[in-house]
Design a protein around this motif. Structure first.
Motif, PDB file in Angstrom:
ATOM      1  N   SER A  14      61.976  60.087  40.193  1.00 56.57           N
ATOM      2  CA  SER A  14      61.496  59.122  40.832  1.00 56.57           C
ATOM      3  C   SER A  14      62.111  58.574  42.272  1.00 56.57           C
ATOM      4  O   SER A  14      63.309  58.860  42.545  1.00 56.57           O
ATOM      5  CB  SER A  14      61.498  57.707  39.877  1.00 56.57           C
ATOM      6  OG  SER A  14      62.904  57.473  39.809  1.00 56.57           O
ATOM      7  N   TYR A  15      61.014  58.059  43.143  1.00 54.06           N
ATOM      8  CA  TYR A  15      61.617  57.545  44.401  1.00 54.06           C
ATOM      9  C   TYR A  15      61.239  55.851  44.026  1.00 54.06           C
ATOM     10  O   TYR A  15      60.157  55.308  44.169  1.00 54.06           O
ATOM     11  CB  TYR A  15      60.778  58.023  45.358  1.00 54.06           C
ATOM     12  CG  TYR A  15      60.832  59.517  45.786  1.00 54.06           C
ATOM     13  CD1 TYR A  15      62.048  59.948  46.387  1.00 54.06           C
ATOM     14  CD2 TYR A  15      59.996  60.287  45.540  1.00 54.06           C
ATOM     15  CE1 TYR A  15      61.972  61.263  46.560  1.00 54.06           C
ATOM     16  CE2 TYR A  15      60.127  61.796  45.597  1.00 54.06           C
ATOM     17  CZ  TYR A  15      61.168  62.163  46.437  1.00 54.06           C
ATOM     18  OH  TYR A  15      61.415  63.446  46.439  1.00 54.06           O
ATOM     19  N   ARG A  16      62.432  55.189  44.201  1.00 53.50           N
ATOM     20  CA  ARG A  16      62.293  53.562  43.885  1.00 53.50           C
ATOM     21  C   ARG A  16      61.124  53.426  42.800  1.00 53.50           C
ATOM     22  O   ARG A  16      61.622  53.851  41.706  1.00 53.50           O
ATOM     23  CB  ARG A  16      61.665  52.859  45.127  1.00 53.50           C
ATOM     24  CG  ARG A  16      63.070  52.938  46.117  1.00 53.50           C
ATOM     25  CD  ARG A  16      63.074  51.934  47.043  1.00 53.50           C
ATOM     26  NE  ARG A  16      63.683  52.261  48.273  1.00 53.50           N
ATOM     27  CZ  ARG A  16      63.191  52.454  49.476  1.00 53.50           C
ATOM     28  NH1 ARG A  16      62.012  52.341  49.648  1.00 53.50           N
ATOM     29  NH2 ARG A  16      64.113  52.827  50.295  1.00 53.50           N
ATOM     30  N   LYS A  17      60.071  52.958  43.172  1.00 54.27           N
ATOM     31  CA  LYS A  17      59.177  52.594  42.229  1.00 54.27           C
ATOM     32  C   LYS A  17      58.049  53.743  41.571  1.00 54.27           C
ATOM     33  O   LYS A  17      57.361  53.619  40.665  1.00 54.27           O
ATOM     34  CB  LYS A  17      58.266  51.399  42.494  1.00 54.27           C
ATOM     35  CG  LYS A  17      58.760  50.082  42.324  1.00 54.27           C
ATOM     36  CD  LYS A  17      58.009  48.966  42.833  1.00 54.27           C
ATOM     37  CE  LYS A  17      58.867  47.617  42.831  1.00 54.27           C
ATOM     38  NZ  LYS A  17      58.236  46.750  44.058  1.00 54.27           N
ATOM     39  N   VAL A  18      58.129  54.703  42.591  1.00 54.69           N
ATOM     40  CA  VAL A  18      57.324  56.104  42.230  1.00 54.69           C
ATOM     41  C   VAL A  18      57.794  56.983  41.440  1.00 54.69           C
ATOM     42  O   VAL A  18      58.807  57.674  41.668  1.00 54.69           O
ATOM     43  CB  VAL A  18      56.600  56.493  43.553  1.00 54.69           C
ATOM     44  CG1 VAL A  18      55.777  57.766  43.323  1.00 54.69           C
ATOM     45  CG2 VAL A  18      56.046  55.672  44.435  1.00 54.69           C
ATOM     46  N   GLN A  19      57.106  57.177  40.164  1.00 48.86           N
ATOM     47  CA  GLN A  19      57.616  58.364  39.203  1.00 48.86           C
ATOM     48  C   GLN A  19      56.995  59.589  40.056  1.00 48.86           C
ATOM     49  O   GLN A  19      55.765  60.037  39.557  1.00 48.86           O
ATOM     50  CB  GLN A  19      56.952  58.035  37.784  1.00 48.86           C
ATOM     51  CG  GLN A  19      57.854  58.837  36.914  1.00 48.86           C
ATOM     52  CD  GLN A  19      59.245  58.767  36.700  1.00 48.86           C
ATOM     53  OE1 GLN A  19      59.713  57.571  36.466  1.00 48.86           O
ATOM     54  NE2 GLN A  19      60.028  59.824  36.781  1.00 48.86           N
ATOM     55  N   ALA A  20      57.671  60.181  40.750  1.00 47.38           N
ATOM     56  CA  ALA A  20      56.905  61.397  41.480  1.00 47.38           C
ATOM     57  C   ALA A  20      56.808  62.578  40.532  1.00 47.38           C
ATOM     58  O   ALA A  20      55.913  63.135  40.529  1.00 47.38           O
ATOM     59  CB  ALA A  20      57.810  61.822  42.639  1.00 47.38           C
ATOM     60  N   VAL A  21      57.687  62.984  39.606  1.00 48.80           N
ATOM     61  CA  VAL A  21      57.823  63.702  38.700  1.00 48.80           C
ATOM     62  C   VAL A  21      58.107  63.244  37.259  1.00 48.80           C
ATOM     63  O   VAL A  21      59.267  62.792  37.186  1.00 48.80           O
ATOM     64  CB  VAL A  21      58.531  65.173  39.129  1.00 48.80           C
ATOM     65  CG1 VAL A  21      58.514  66.159  37.812  1.00 48.80           C
ATOM     66  CG2 VAL A  21      57.882  65.659  40.247  1.00 48.80           C
ATOM     67  N   GLY A  38      47.177  70.455  42.121  1.00 48.92           N
ATOM     68  CA  GLY A  38      46.957  68.926  41.965  1.00 48.92           C
ATOM     69  C   GLY A  38      46.651  68.197  43.404  1.00 48.92           C
ATOM     70  O   GLY A  38      46.882  68.764  44.316  1.00 48.92           O
ATOM     71  N   LEU A  39      46.200  67.015  43.140  1.00 46.59           N
ATOM     72  CA  LEU A  39      45.611  66.322  44.288  1.00 46.59           C
ATOM     73  C   LEU A  39      47.057  66.152  45.066  1.00 46.59           C
ATOM     74  O   LEU A  39      48.331  65.970  44.571  1.00 46.59           O
ATOM     75  CB  LEU A  39      44.961  65.080  43.952  1.00 46.59           C
ATOM     76  CG  LEU A  39      43.793  65.493  43.100  1.00 46.59           C
ATOM     77  CD1 LEU A  39      42.945  64.304  42.707  1.00 46.59           C
ATOM     78  CD2 LEU A  39      42.749  66.349  43.699  1.00 46.59           C
ATOM     79  N   ASN A  40      46.681  65.343  46.255  1.00 45.88           N
ATOM     80  CA  ASN A  40      47.956  64.763  47.151  1.00 45.88           C
ATOM     81  C   ASN A  40      48.430  63.754  46.364  1.00 45.88           C
ATOM     82  O   ASN A  40      47.987  63.038  45.804  1.00 45.88           O
ATOM     83  CB  ASN A  40      47.380  64.236  48.489  1.00 45.88           C
ATOM     84  CG  ASN A  40      46.824  65.381  49.340  1.00 45.88           C
ATOM     85  OD1 ASN A  40      47.363  66.494  49.249  1.00 45.88           O
ATOM     86  ND2 ASN A  40      45.892  64.953  50.153  1.00 45.88           N
ATOM     87  N   ALA A  42      50.448  64.415  43.603  1.00 42.78           N
ATOM     88  CA  ALA A  42      50.579  64.627  42.297  1.00 42.78           C
ATOM     89  C   ALA A  42      51.996  65.092  41.738  1.00 42.78           C
ATOM     90  O   ALA A  42      52.425  65.006  40.505  1.00 42.78           O
ATOM     91  CB  ALA A  42      49.741  65.721  41.935  1.00 42.78           C
ATOM     92  N   GLY A  43      52.874  65.399  42.579  1.00 45.94           N
ATOM     93  CA  GLY A  43      54.145  65.628  42.239  1.00 45.94           C
ATOM     94  C   GLY A  43      54.730  67.180  42.420  1.00 45.94           C
ATOM     95  O   GLY A  43      55.772  67.554  41.990  1.00 45.94           O
ATOM     96  N   LYS A  44      53.806  67.988  43.138  1.00 43.52           N
ATOM     97  CA  LYS A  44      54.128  69.293  43.571  1.00 43.52           C
ATOM     98  C   LYS A  44      55.395  69.672  44.391  1.00 43.52           C
ATOM     99  O   LYS A  44      56.049  70.437  43.758  1.00 43.52           O
ATOM    100  CB  LYS A  44      52.758  69.844  43.965  1.00 43.52           C
ATOM    101  CG  LYS A  44      51.345  69.895  43.224  1.00 43.52           C
ATOM    102  CD  LYS A  44      50.272  70.416  43.919  1.00 43.52           C
ATOM    103  CE  LYS A  44      49.798  69.986  45.267  1.00 43.52           C
ATOM    104  NZ  LYS A  44      49.534  68.580  45.160  1.00 43.52           N
ATOM    105  N   THR A  45      55.351  69.136  45.643  1.00 41.26           N
ATOM    106  CA  THR A  45      56.411  69.197  46.390  1.00 41.26           C
ATOM    107  C   THR A  45      57.561  68.701  45.838  1.00 41.26           C
ATOM    108  O   THR A  45      58.680  69.368  46.030  1.00 41.26           O
ATOM    109  CB  THR A  45      56.049  68.435  47.896  1.00 41.26           C
ATOM    110  OG1 THR A  45      54.809  68.949  48.349  1.00 41.26           O
ATOM    111  CG2 THR A  45      57.264  68.602  48.804  1.00 41.26           C
ATOM    112  N   THR A  46      57.820  67.690  45.087  1.00 39.34           N
ATOM    113  CA  THR A  46      58.997  67.188  44.575  1.00 39.34           C
ATOM    114  C   THR A  46      59.458  68.016  43.511  1.00 39.34           C
ATOM    115  O   THR A  46      60.581  68.324  43.413  1.00 39.34           O
ATOM    116  CB  THR A  46      58.736  65.600  43.987  1.00 39.34           C
ATOM    117  OG1 THR A  46      58.115  64.963  44.983  1.00 39.34           O
ATOM    118  CG2 THR A  46      60.093  65.070  43.410  1.00 39.34           C
TER     119      THR A  46
END
Ligand SMILES: Nc1ncnc2c1ncn2[C@@H]1O[C@H](COP(=O)(O)OP(=O)(O)O)[C@@H](O)[C@H]1O
Ligand SMILES: [Mg+2]
Length: 310
Positions: A14-21, A38-40, A42-46
């Motif tokens: 997660s990045y602060r409040k965002v659960q990226a993966v 996945g859409l922009n 969605a957590g692919k890059t992470t």
């Protein structure tokens, strides 16, 4: 190496409040090609960055070529090649200078260096541009150079993050062809992300569908295609009340999904025998006024949207 090139277990970031993966698990068989779709956002890059050991997961782990990404990041980096979303290079160096420099960093033996660079430049079609400053390269050329760079270490696994993003249609096609060739000629395992389905379909045998950090579905492209060819979309333009009709249609065993868009009714159904008269019957019983109707085979895109429920 085990049969799996990659094993991912309960990976989260997660990045602060965002659960990226968010707690994802999947395996990639050695020699296969896996698409993260996945859409922009969605957590692919992470996910890719964790697998290539550029960032650390908060929890969970993964092995890449048998190396734990937490415990053996250097071994991971040595066994993979990575093409990032935005390949960047020193613009005042030539491609040749850049690749020679990177060979030094990667400890490629001097005796092998020149041949390997030439081979890779040839593969990506930059041989005649090798002595130009990268500052003058187009986006497509930079992407190809990035691929040549990723192959310097002769990796077992190649990670590609949106390899055709921002390329014009021809550049995108060249990149797809290049990846397909690599797959067949070098037996590398390919893990790539994309937000466009046709690209994943063209290159990958397996696909993982990402949505809001979660891996919501995982399937073979072949199975998805079969699912698509087993279903149809029936569209009808109607006059009159439709609420009850939607309910009645959903009760039919072969109907997957019913949508109303204004007075347009869209029914997705499995091809189980003669379903068309049954659907039309159901419509006539509750609402006899059909202005027009048509049937289409459903596409992989339909399947994907249904999985994403958008
Ligand atoms: N460095 C970062 N700092 C803060 N939030 C980030 C960072 N990187 C990604 N995110 C957020 O994490 C989520 C997943 O992003 P990302 O992995 O880039 O998705 P994708 O590659 O599928 O577009 C997004 O909501 C994004 O805004
Ligand atoms: Mg991305």
């Amino acid at each position: 190496m085990s049969i799996n090139a990659i094993e991912v277990k309960n990976l989260s970031k997660s990045y602060r409040k965002v659960q990226a993966v968010d707690n994802i698990s999947f395996n990639v068989k050695a020699g296969s090609s896996f698409g993260l779709l996945g859409l922009n956002g969605a957590g692919k890059t992470t996910t890719l960055k964790m697998l290539v050991s550029l960032i650390q997961p908060d929890s969970g782990t993964a092995t890449v070529s048998g190396h734990d990404i937490r415990k053996k990041p250097m071994e991971v980096r040595r066994s993979i090649g990575y093409v990032s979303e935005n390949p960047s290079f020193y613009t005042r160096m030539t491609a040749m200078e850049t690749l020679r420099y990177l060979c030094k960093l990667l400890d490629v033996p001097d005796s092998k260096r020149e041949q390997r660079i030439e081979n890779n430049l040839q593969l990506v079609g930059l041989t005649d541009k090798k002595d130009l400053y990268i500052g003058g390269y187009s986006r497509g050329m930079r992407h190809r150079l990035s691929l040549a760079q990723a192959l310097l270490s002769e990796p077992e696994i190649l990670f590609l993050d949106e390899p055709t993003l921002g390329l014009d249609p021809l550049g995108a096609k060249n990149m797809r062809d290049l990846i397909t060739r690599l797959k067949s000629e070098k037996e590398v395992t390919i893990v790539m992300s994309s937000h466009v389905l046709p690209e994943v379909e063209a290159i990958c045998s397996e696909v993982g569908i990402f949505d809001h950090g979660k891996l919501i579905a995982q399937d073979s492209v072949e199975h998805l295609r079969n699912t698509a060819s087993d279903t149809i979309n029936l569209e009808a333009v109607l006059i009159g009340p439709t609420e009850q009709l939607v309910k009645a249609l959903l009760e039919l065993s072969f109907v997957n999904d019913v949508k109303m868009d204004g007075n347009r009714l869209i029914i997705n159904a499995r091809k189980e025998g003669e379903i068309r008269p049954k659907i039309l019957d159901a419509i006539y019983q509750l609402n006899p006024q059909i202005l027009s109707y048509g049937i289409q085979e459903s596409s992989l895109e339909d399947i994907l949207l249904r999985i994403l429920k958008r």
